[in-house]
Design a protein around this motif. Structure first.
Motif, PDB file in Angstrom:
ATOM      1  N   LYS A 169       0.831  -1.210   0.000  1.00 21.35           N
ATOM      2  CA  LYS A 169       0.000   0.000   0.000  1.00 21.35           C
ATOM      3  C   LYS A 169       0.864   1.258   0.000  1.00 21.35           C
ATOM      4  CE  LYS A 169      -2.512   0.869   3.616  1.00 21.35           C
ATOM      5  NZ  LYS A 169      -3.559   0.857   4.660  1.00 21.35           N
ATOM      6  N   HIS A 170       1.898   1.275   0.828  1.00 20.29           N
ATOM      7  CA  HIS A 170       2.803   2.431   0.880  1.00 20.29           C
ATOM      8  C   HIS A 170       3.593   2.569  -0.419  1.00 20.29           C
ATOM      9  CE1 HIS A 170       1.874   3.542   4.905  1.00 20.29           C
ATOM     10  NE2 HIS A 170       2.369   2.434   5.455  1.00 20.29           N
ATOM     11  N   PHE A 171       4.003   1.457  -0.985  1.00 19.10           N
ATOM     12  CA  PHE A 171       4.746   1.481  -2.242  1.00 19.10           C
ATOM     13  C   PHE A 171       3.872   2.048  -3.359  1.00 19.10           C
ATOM     14  CE2 PHE A 171       6.334  -0.832  -6.085  1.00 19.10           C
ATOM     15  CZ  PHE A 171       7.540  -0.153  -6.180  1.00 19.10           C
ATOM     16  N   LYS A 172       2.623   1.605  -3.410  1.00 18.09           N
ATOM     17  CA  LYS A 172       1.695   2.102  -4.431  1.00 18.09           C
ATOM     18  C   LYS A 172       1.484   3.603  -4.282  1.00 18.09           C
ATOM     19  CE  LYS A 172      -2.811   1.046  -6.409  1.00 18.09           C
ATOM     20  NZ  LYS A 172      -3.993   0.187  -6.307  1.00 18.09           N
ATOM     21  N   LYS A 173       1.336   4.042  -3.048  1.00 11.57           N
ATOM     22  CA  LYS A 173       1.143   5.464  -2.789  1.00 11.57           C
ATOM     23  C   LYS A 173       2.387   6.261  -3.188  1.00 11.57           C
ATOM     24  CE  LYS A 173      -1.038   6.273   0.974  1.00 11.57           C
ATOM     25  NZ  LYS A 173      -1.352   6.417   2.411  1.00 11.57           N
ATOM     26  N   ALA A 174       3.569   5.743  -2.865  1.00 11.90           N
ATOM     27  CA  ALA A 174       4.821   6.442  -3.198  1.00 11.90           C
ATOM     28  C   ALA A 174       5.021   6.514  -4.712  1.00 11.90           C
ATOM     29  CB  ALA A 174       6.008   5.741  -2.547  1.00 11.90           C
ATOM     30  N   ILE A 175       4.659   5.468  -5.428  1.00  7.61           N
ATOM     31  CA  ILE A 175       4.813   5.453  -6.884  1.00  7.61           C
ATOM     32  C   ILE A 175       3.830   6.414  -7.541  1.00  7.61           C
ATOM     33  CG2 ILE A 175       4.523   4.021  -8.947  1.00  7.61           C
ATOM     34  CD1 ILE A 175       7.153   3.532  -7.473  1.00  7.61           C
ATOM     35  N   HIS A 176       2.590   6.437  -7.054  1.00 12.12           N
ATOM     36  CA  HIS A 176       1.568   7.285  -7.670  1.00 12.12           C
ATOM     37  C   HIS A 176       1.731   8.763  -7.339  1.00 12.12           C
ATOM     38  CE1 HIS A 176      -0.581   4.152  -9.642  1.00 12.12           C
ATOM     39  NE2 HIS A 176      -0.753   3.472  -8.513  1.00 12.12           N
ATOM     40  N   MET A 177       2.565   9.089  -6.370  1.00 11.21           N
ATOM     41  CA  MET A 177       2.812  10.496  -6.065  1.00 11.21           C
ATOM     42  C   MET A 177       3.664  11.138  -7.157  1.00 11.21           C
ATOM     43  SD  MET A 177       3.175  10.655  -1.961  1.00 11.21           S
ATOM     44  CE  MET A 177       3.430  12.408  -2.031  1.00 11.21           C
ATOM     45  N   GLY A 178       4.250  10.337  -8.029  1.00  8.69           N
ATOM     46  CA  GLY A 178       4.999  10.845  -9.160  1.00  8.69           C
ATOM     47  C   GLY A 178       6.329  11.466  -8.795  1.00  8.69           C
ATOM     48  N   ILE A 187      13.080   4.982  -4.536  1.00  9.32           N
ATOM     49  CA  ILE A 187      11.861   4.416  -3.945  1.00  9.32           C
ATOM     50  C   ILE A 187      11.815   2.915  -4.201  1.00  9.32           C
ATOM     51  CG2 ILE A 187       9.343   4.377  -4.121  1.00  9.32           C
ATOM     52  CD1 ILE A 187       9.471   7.370  -4.779  1.00  9.32           C
ATOM     53  N   ILE A 188      12.091   2.521  -5.423  1.00 11.07           N
ATOM     54  CA  ILE A 188      12.075   1.090  -5.764  1.00 11.07           C
ATOM     55  C   ILE A 188      13.140   0.346  -4.962  1.00 11.07           C
ATOM     56  CG2 ILE A 188      12.513  -0.580  -7.609  1.00 11.07           C
ATOM     57  CD1 ILE A 188      11.232   1.417  -9.541  1.00 11.07           C
ATOM     58  N   THR A 203       2.666  -6.657  -4.731  1.00 13.34           N
ATOM     59  CA  THR A 203       3.401  -5.502  -5.239  1.00 13.34           C
ATOM     60  C   THR A 203       3.644  -5.615  -6.742  1.00 13.34           C
ATOM     61  OG1 THR A 203       4.507  -5.484  -3.102  1.00 13.34           O
ATOM     62  CG2 THR A 203       5.419  -4.062  -4.759  1.00 13.34           C
ATOM     63  N   LEU A 204       3.500  -6.792  -7.295  1.00 11.82           N
ATOM     64  CA  LEU A 204       3.785  -7.005  -8.711  1.00 11.82           C
ATOM     65  C   LEU A 204       2.902  -6.148  -9.611  1.00 11.82           C
ATOM     66  CD1 LEU A 204       5.615  -8.625 -10.555  1.00 11.82           C
ATOM     67  CD2 LEU A 204       3.907 -10.433 -10.551  1.00 11.82           C
ATOM     68  N   SER A 205       1.639  -6.011  -9.273  1.00 15.42           N
ATOM     69  CA  SER A 205       0.742  -5.196 -10.104  1.00 15.42           C
ATOM     70  C   SER A 205       1.169  -3.726 -10.108  1.00 15.42           C
ATOM     71  CB  SER A 205      -0.704  -5.331  -9.621  1.00 15.42           C
ATOM     72  OG  SER A 205      -0.821  -4.873  -8.303  1.00 15.42           O
ATOM     73  N   VAL A 206       1.715  -3.249  -8.992  1.00 14.90           N
ATOM     74  CA  VAL A 206       2.213  -1.873  -8.926  1.00 14.90           C
ATOM     75  C   VAL A 206       3.450  -1.733  -9.807  1.00 14.90           C
ATOM     76  CG1 VAL A 206       3.067  -0.053  -7.397  1.00 14.90           C
ATOM     77  CG2 VAL A 206       1.310  -1.628  -6.580  1.00 14.90           C
ATOM     78  N   ILE A 223       4.329   0.827 -13.557  1.00 17.62           N
ATOM     79  CA  ILE A 223       5.354   1.873 -13.622  1.00 17.62           C
ATOM     80  C   ILE A 223       5.761   2.101 -15.075  1.00 17.62           C
ATOM     81  CG2 ILE A 223       7.740   2.448 -13.003  1.00 17.62           C
ATOM     82  CD1 ILE A 223       7.343   0.919 -10.423  1.00 17.62           C
ATOM     83  N   GLU A 224       5.852   3.363 -15.439  1.00 10.14           N
ATOM     84  CA  GLU A 224       6.326   3.737 -16.779  1.00 10.14           C
ATOM     85  C   GLU A 224       7.856   3.806 -16.753  1.00 10.14           C
ATOM     86  OE1 GLU A 224       4.873   4.286 -19.704  1.00 10.14           O
ATOM     87  OE2 GLU A 224       2.927   3.710 -18.885  1.00 10.14           O
ATOM     88  N   PRO A 225       8.545   2.916 -17.442  1.00 13.93           N
ATOM     89  CA  PRO A 225      10.016   2.884 -17.364  1.00 13.93           C
ATOM     90  C   PRO A 225      10.728   3.887 -18.280  1.00 13.93           C
ATOM     91  CG  PRO A 225       9.223   1.043 -18.654  1.00 13.93           C
ATOM     92  CD  PRO A 225       8.013   1.764 -18.148  1.00 13.93           C
ATOM     93  N   ARG A 226       9.983   4.626 -19.087  1.00 16.97           N
ATOM     94  CA  ARG A 226      10.618   5.533 -20.043  1.00 16.97           C
ATOM     95  C   ARG A 226      11.490   6.597 -19.391  1.00 16.97           C
ATOM     96  NH1 ARG A 226       5.687   7.552 -22.745  1.00 16.97           N
ATOM     97  NH2 ARG A 226       4.569   5.799 -21.915  1.00 16.97           N
TER      98      ARG A 226
END
Length: 167
Positions: A10-19, A26-27, A113-116, A120-123
């Motif tokens: 949940k925290h990882f998803k939130k940290a990733i979506h904060m952009g 983070i990863i 966590t795999l779905s999160v 992720i956009e790796p570009r």
């Protein structure tokens, strides 16, 4: 442990979506924390693996024996014996289902966590961040994370469905 994996995801998803622009760090941080939880899960599995195998083997035998006695010896058993056998059957089946359910939830949360990671956009990531992303994904895709039975197989939802499926 399932709760810890759930909170981490949940925290990882939130940290990733904060952009955040520093997605590589983070990863890395979450991958290391996830690996720590995986090591703890392996220790947990090593500790309880033989106990769970013993529970499965004995409960299966007891459930079959008690079900046979209830179905084919109903009249000869007597009322009190039939009640005792049905309670014993219910307890063994419930314990087996409970152990399987908890272990499958742990496996599911460990891989959540795999779905999160796939979202992720790796570009915009540099090579170090891509390497961390690849390491994290390979850990989640590689092998099942969870509690095993005597070192033979990890208890997962697909395994439970396969074993309990009637033809």
């Amino acid at each position: 442990m399932a709760k810890k994996f759930h909170i981490l995801s949940k925290h990882f998803k939130k940290a990733i979506h904060m952009g955040n622009n520093n997605i590589g760090h983070i990863i890395t941080a979450y991958r290391k924390q996830h690996e720590t939880y995986c090591i703890t899960t392996e220790l947990l599995s090593d500790t309880f693996s033989m106990f769970i195998a013993h529970v499965y083997v004995t409960n299966l035998a007891i459930a079959c024996f008690n079900l046979y006695r209830v179905l084919f010896n109903w009249d000869a058993n007597g009322f009190l014996m039939n009640i005792t056998l049905m309670m014993w059957l219910g307890i063994t089946v419930t314990l087996t289902i409970l152990i399987s359910w908890v272990a499958s939830i742990l496996n599911q949360q460990a891989h959540s966590t795999l779905s999160v990671l796939y979202a992720i956009e790796p570009r915009s990531m540099n090579n170090d961040a891509l390497a961390e992303l690849s390491l994290f994904q390979s850990r989640l895709v590689g092998g099942a994370i969870g509690i095993d039975v005597a070192g033979l197989f990890v208890i997962t939802k697909p395994l439970i469905l396969t074993v309990t499926n009637n033809p």
